[in-house]
Enzyme design. Structure first.
Site, PDB file in Angstrom:
ATOM      1  CG  HIS A  17      13.671 -67.706  24.738  1.00 58.17           C
ATOM      2  ND1 HIS A  17      14.584 -67.265  23.818  1.00 58.17           N
ATOM      3  CD2 HIS A  17      13.137 -66.590  25.300  1.00 58.17           C
ATOM      4  CE1 HIS A  17      14.606 -65.945  23.813  1.00 58.17           C
ATOM      5  NE2 HIS A  17      13.735 -65.512  24.708  1.00 58.17           N
ATOM      6  CD  GLU A  18      10.381 -66.643  28.245  1.00 62.29           C
ATOM      7  OE1 GLU A  18      10.746 -65.928  29.194  1.00 62.29           O
ATOM      8  OE2 GLU A  18      10.224 -66.211  27.090  1.00 62.29           O
ATOM      9  CG  HIS A  21      15.054 -64.509  29.379  1.00 61.66           C
ATOM     10  ND1 HIS A  21      16.085 -63.748  28.868  1.00 61.66           N
ATOM     11  CD2 HIS A  21      14.167 -64.664  28.356  1.00 61.66           C
ATOM     12  CE1 HIS A  21      15.836 -63.457  27.605  1.00 61.66           C
ATOM     13  NE2 HIS A  21      14.686 -64.011  27.271  1.00 61.66           N
TER      14      HIS A  21
END
Length: 352
Positions: A17-18, A21
């Protein structure tokens, strides 16, 4: 062993997920101050050219700290200095990576999965639903009461979910869409060759196809079906059909993974169940993060669209610190909910 694997898998979901980003932020020229896996005290850290990479004690989260995120900054590479469409891409990238990971996990187990498409190949003897004005061999049941049916299981699921005997059935017949309005379709009693009786719709569906193309299609359909399942679960939570006490957090999910894996008859079955559960969690994380709730990615997108509209109309820049206050309050509330859910998980396990 399965508990350890579950913790590692959760960490992988957070990292995925990170990383979404991080990669899109870098591609858009945003300065990333810190890329962290986990929350709490630092265990390991390494300073890159401009980004601090850190591993923290608690594997329950992580963050990609961008310059100017939630605060005012004069840095031309700050998050708030970028165009709104770039910021939206960055915010959505984490959920997109989780969804992609869920799809890839499902693709890995697709050859062993019991997928079956709702294409009618036969009717049981005496089935009243077969006919020129009803169902026919070769029909694909496209939707039931407005719900798309990707697999045969969806047909029975949405027939039962409506609570009615009459339904709106959309079919694909010889490449043409056919709609059956107010079509009566309920389970009936059928007698099998061995003399036993069952409740059945009297419809046999096609066996699954094999091959890479079929597995890609099934995995994509299953990913979409999981998104829909999560939306239905959220709807049940809002309507009160399920309560907050029915929710499970990290502890509850790890316990469930351990139970399902240990009870599997073979190592292959345990691995299959393990991958399927974390595919569901990956898709769930994607959906939940895009909800318009403060502190979540979806909440930030929501506020970004609002401030974008205000700035377009008023020609004045909204101070990002106010949005930061809202997201901080939302984060505190989310942490409180997580603690409550974890407490419920522990009580549930101890009382079992």
């Amino acid at each position: 062993m399965y508990i350890l694997l579950a913790i590692i898998a959760f960490s992988a979901l957070i990292a995925d997920h990170e990383l979404g980003h991080f990669l899109v932020a870098k591609a858009c020229g945003v300065k990333v101050n810190e890329f962290s896996l986990g929350m709490g005290p630092q265990l390991l850290k390494r300073q890159g050219k401009e980004t601090l990479y850190s591993l923290r004690l608690l594997p329950i989260g992580g963050y990609c700290a961008m310059e100017g995120e939630g605060e005012d900054s004069d840095d031309p590479r700050a998050f708030t200095s970028k165009a709104p469409w770039q910021r939206i891409l960055i915010l959505c990238a984490g959920a997109a990576m989780n969804f992609l990971l869920g799809f890839l996990l499902l693709l890995c187990v697709a050859p062993q999965a019991n997928f079956s498409e709702p294409i009618i190949v036969q009717f049981m003897e005496g089935c009243p639903y077969e006919g020129t004005d009803g169902l026919q061999v070769g029909d694909r049941i496209y939707s039931v009461d407005g719900h798309r049916t990707y697999f045969t299981g969806n047909v029975a699921e949405y027939l039962a979910r409506s609570g009615e005997d009459t339904h709106r059935i959309v079919l694909i017949r010889d490449g043409t869409r056919v709609t059956l309005e107010d079509f009566v379709l309920t389970p009936r009693t059928y007698t099998l060759e061995n003399g036993s009786t069952i409740q059945h719709y009297g419809i046999y569906f096609a066996a699954r196809e094999d091959g890479l193309a079929a597995n890609l299609r099934y995995s994509w359909y299953e990913s979409l079906d999981l998104v829909r399942l999560i939306w239905h679960s959220l709807g049940d939570l809002v309507t009160g059909a399920v309560g907050v006490r029915d929710l499970s957090g990290v502890i509850g999910i790890v316990d469930m993974v351990n139970q399902v894996s240990v009870e599997a008859e073979t190592g292959g079955e345990a691995a299959f169940n393990f991958v399927c559960i974390f595919a569901l969690i990956a898709v769930n994380l994607a959906v939940m993060n895009m909800l318009p709730i403060p502190a979540l990615d979806g909440g930030q997108v929501f506020f970004l669209l609002i401030t974008w509209g205000i700035e377009t109309v008023s020609r004045r820049r909204v101070n990002p610190k106010y949005e930061g206050y809202i997201h901080t309050a939302g984060f505190i509330l989310l942490m409180g909910l997580m603690v409550m859910v974890m407490f419920n998980d522990v009580i549930r396990i101890l009382m079992r």
